[in-house]
Every structure is written in structure tokens, then in C-alpha cells.
Design an enzyme around this catalytic site. Structure first.
Site, PDB file in Angstrom:
ATOM      1  N   HIS A  45       0.825  -1.210   0.000  1.00 48.63           N
ATOM      2  CA  HIS A  45       0.000   0.000   0.000  1.00 48.63           C
ATOM      3  C   HIS A  45       0.859   1.261   0.000  1.00 48.63           C
ATOM      4  O   HIS A  45       0.672   2.157  -0.836  1.00 48.63           O
ATOM      5  CB  HIS A  45      -0.912  -0.010   1.228  1.00 48.63           C
ATOM      6  CG  HIS A  45      -1.837   1.154   1.298  1.00 48.63           C
ATOM      7  ND1 HIS A  45      -3.111   1.124   0.785  1.00 48.63           N
ATOM      8  CD2 HIS A  45      -1.672   2.406   1.821  1.00 48.63           C
ATOM      9  CE1 HIS A  45      -3.694   2.299   0.972  1.00 48.63           C
ATOM     10  NE2 HIS A  45      -2.848   3.094   1.615  1.00 48.63           N
ATOM     11  N   GLU A  46       1.797   1.307   0.925  1.00 52.38           N
ATOM     12  CA  GLU A  46       2.645   2.502   1.020  1.00 52.38           C
ATOM     13  C   GLU A  46       3.589   2.614  -0.170  1.00 52.38           C
ATOM     14  O   GLU A  46       3.950   3.720  -0.574  1.00 52.38           O
ATOM     15  CB  GLU A  46       3.443   2.473   2.329  1.00 52.38           C
ATOM     16  CG  GLU A  46       2.583   2.458   3.591  1.00 52.38           C
ATOM     17  CD  GLU A  46       1.586   3.600   3.656  1.00 52.38           C
ATOM     18  OE1 GLU A  46       1.840   4.659   3.057  1.00 52.38           O
ATOM     19  OE2 GLU A  46       0.549   3.436   4.316  1.00 52.38           O
ATOM     20  N   HIS A  92       1.902   4.700  -2.854  1.00 55.88           N
ATOM     21  CA  HIS A  92       2.047   6.145  -2.616  1.00 55.88           C
ATOM     22  C   HIS A  92       3.470   6.602  -2.936  1.00 55.88           C
ATOM     23  O   HIS A  92       3.667   7.643  -3.572  1.00 55.88           O
ATOM     24  CB  HIS A  92       1.733   6.462  -1.147  1.00 55.88           C
ATOM     25  CG  HIS A  92       0.312   6.234  -0.753  1.00 55.88           C
ATOM     26  ND1 HIS A  92      -0.761   6.704  -1.482  1.00 55.88           N
ATOM     27  CD2 HIS A  92      -0.222   5.590   0.326  1.00 55.88           C
ATOM     28  CE1 HIS A  92      -1.885   6.370  -0.880  1.00 55.88           C
ATOM     29  NE2 HIS A  92      -1.596   5.677   0.213  1.00 55.88           N
TER      30      HIS A  92
END
Length: 357
Positions: free
Chosen positions: A18-19, A22
Site C-alpha cells: 500500500h505505502e 504512494h
């Protein structure tokens, strides 16, 4: 220890993915990334590389990517820093950076299933008349049917497919049925009286009423080898099925079809991860795929402090041609934090009640 290790592995990988979404898109749009953290709380490990501090923290219940220009006190900066500031990027660029986290979770599920299908093949259920489970206090249980029995015929009609068993019971209208059953090397004849009962879907909603005897089909599957193109198609289908079920699950919770007591938190995730690891790596991969989809969809909910809330603010900014007022954003985020805090307390409570029961 197996439960803890499984929990850290599963959640750690999904948070990292997920990170990473980003992080990669921030870099693609030229935003300076100050910190990439897995977990919260005290720092366990850390290293600065290329101006970014990479950190592993003590509590693996989340993570974050800190970008230059996110905070209000970073708005008054010189021209050189404006080029690497998150807040000074276009609305479209910021929208993509925020969306990338949930999107990577959904794509990661596709990657997991693709790798699984290429490695061992696509699972296909085996159409047999083997009984996988007999419900207690059911007509089948009373008649002596057991898991592992093979139903050979009903009232003299052979049963080749499981559909034959379902139709034979359904057409009984409640009269006694004579079943020919193979148990090991022995063939038995059993009398079963079907009862009218509710057929429910995965959310517990009644779909129809029909005559049943309380048995479940054996869940044996065969793996069929496929090429990479077909594996990718099937991986997308599997992921889409999980997306649909997850989205529908949220709707059913709002509609109170699924009781709030069914919601689980980190403790439940840890327990399931441990069980799936014991069951085998294939089960663990499916669980990771499902959880990755859940994490992606959850983060897209329009709740402030979640990615979905940020996307709502950016959408409003794109339409109004100006940012949402800072005071309104702060109040919305405070409400979002309170809601998430209350939800975390509630799911922890549910987890503890399950353990004590």
C-alpha cells in the site's frame, strides 16, 4: 508463535504494498519523500537513503509515507522547494498519488493469484456426489449419513452429479427417500426424510425455501494448468469477485443484514492468518489476496484521514478550482479520527468476546 509470525508476515506485506504505491507515484510526480515507515510507534530500524528515511516501527498496524509539502506550515516555501512539494502539484497528480495506495493493494491481489495460477494451475471443483459435511440435528445426521460417504442413488435413480442429489431431494416434497450410499468398501441403504428449510446466501439472507437433508458437497478441487494469458484473466476474475463481495459486504453491514458483531480486527486477522498458514501456503495466498482487496476497498471509503476522504477533498478542489477551506479539512479529519478510533475499539471488543466465548 505461528499466529504472530503469520500476522506480521501478512499485514506487513500488505501495508508495504500500500505505502509503496504512494511512494512510487510520489517519486514519479517529483514529490520529495521525507519518510517511508512500516508500522507506528518507536523506531526499531531506520536508514536514510537518497534523502528519504526508511523506518520499521514497533507496531505493525499501519504505515505511512510522509511527503514534503503535506503540512500547512510547509506552504510558504521558496520556488526551488515548490517543485518537490506535494501541495504545489496539480490536483490530478495529487489524486494519482493518493489513489495509488489502494490501487496497489488491488493489483497485488491480481499478482498473487496470477503467480498461484501459473505455479499450480487454476482450481476447478470436482463434480462428485461425495458428502463433505453433515450438519448436526439434520435429517441426514439422523439417518446416519457421514462425511466422506458417496451417494450412489436416490429411490433407484443413479446420482452421477451433485445436481442429481439436489434435485432428488428437492423433488421429494418431504416424503421419505431411500439412498444408496458407498462408505469405504461397503454399500449401505439409508432412509432420509427431507425437511423444508431456508437456503441462505453468504450474507445470511434467505434466498429460497426448499426441502433439504443437511449435507454439504465435498470441496475437493483439481488444478488445471493454463498459460500465462489465461492465468492473468482468471486472476483478474478472482480479484473482481473479491472486490464485489467486499463492496457488497460493506453495503450489507450498513443495511444491518450482516450484524456488527461479525466485524473483526487485528486479533481476528492474526487468528485467521495462523489457521491459513497451518492449512498450507495456498490457503495463505488466498487469504492475503482477500485481505489485500479488503484493505484497498476500505481505504477508498470517503472517510477523512483515509485515502478515500483525501480523494473526496481533491475532487471538490478539482470542481471548485480551489482547495477546501483548511478549517473544514481539520474538522473533517478530527471527525474521521474519532470514527476510526471508535471502530478500532469496537472490533477489538468483538475480537476479545470471540476469544472468551
Amino acid at each position: 508463535m505461528n499466529t504472530i509470525a503469520s500476522f506480521v508476515l501478512v499485514l506487513g506485506v500488505l501495508i508495504f504494498v500500500h505505502e509503496l504505491g504512494h511512494f512510487i507515484f510520489a517519486k514519479l510526480f517529483g514529490v520529495r519523500v521525507l519518510k517511508f515507515s512500516l508500522g507506528f510507534g518507536p523506531k526499531l530500524l531506520g536508514r536514510v537513503v537518497g534523502g528519504t528515511e526508511y523506518v520499521i516501527s514497533a507496531f505493525p498496524l499501519g504505515g505511512f509515507v510522509k511527503m514534503f509539502g503535506e503540512n500547512p506550515d510547509e506552504q510558504q516555501i521558496d520556488e526551488a522547494d515548490r517543485r518537490v512539494s506535494f501541495s504545489h502539484k496539480s490536483v490530478a497528480a495529487r489524486f494519482c498519488i493518493v489513489l495509488a495506495g489502494p490501487l496497489f493493494n488491488l493489483l497485488f491481489a491480481v499478482v498473487l493469484f496470477f503467480g498461484l495460477f501459473v505455479a499450480i494451475g487454476v482450481p476447478q471443483p470436482v463434480d462428485t456426489t461425495l458428502v463433505g459435511k453433515v450438519n448436526e440435528d439434520s435429517p441426514a445426521f439422523a439417518a446416519g449419513l457421514k462425511a466422506g460417504d458417496e451417494i450412489l442413488g436416490i429411490d433407484g435413480s443413479p446420482t452421477i452429479h451433485w445436481e442429481d442429489v439436489l434435485n432428488g431431494v428437492k423433488r421429494s416434497e418431504g416424503r421419505s427417500l431411500t439412498m444408496a450410499v458407498r462408505r469405504g468398501q461397503e454399500e449401505l441403504t439409508l432412509s432420509v426424510v427431507p425437511q423444508r428449510d431456508s437456503v441462505k446466501n453468504v450474507f445470511g439472507e434467505e434466498v429460497e425455501q426448499r426441502y433439504m437433508i443437511g449435507i454439504v458437497k465435498d470441496d475437493k478441487v483439481e488444478y488445471h494448468r493454463v498459460g500465462p494469458v489465461q492465468a492473468l484473466v482468471d486472476a483478474c476474475r478472482q480479484t473482481w469477485m473479491y472486490v464485489s463481495l467486499t463492496a457488497l459486504g460493506f453495503i450489507k453491514i450498513i443495511q444491518r443484514v450482516v450484524p456488527a458483531s461479525e466485524l473483526g480486527g487485528p486479533i481476528l486477522i492474526a487468528q485467521i492468518a495462523g489457521e491459513q498458514m497451518k492449512a498450507g501456503w495456498i490457503n495463505l495466498v488466498y487469504f492475503m489476496g482477500l485481505l489485500s482487496v479488503n484493505l484497498g476497498i476500505l481505504n477508498l471509503l470517503p472517510i477523512p484521514v483515509l485515502d478515500g476522504g483525501h480523494l473526496v477533498f481533491l475532487s471538490i478542489e478539482g470542481v471548485m478550482r480551489r482547495p477546501v477551506h483548511e478549517r473544514a479539512q481539520i474538522i473533517a479529519q478530527q471527525v474521521g479520527i474519532a470514527l476510526l478510533g471508535a471502530l478500532m475499539i469496537f472490533v477489538f471488543y468483538n475480537d476479545i468476546i470471540r476469544i472468551l466465548q
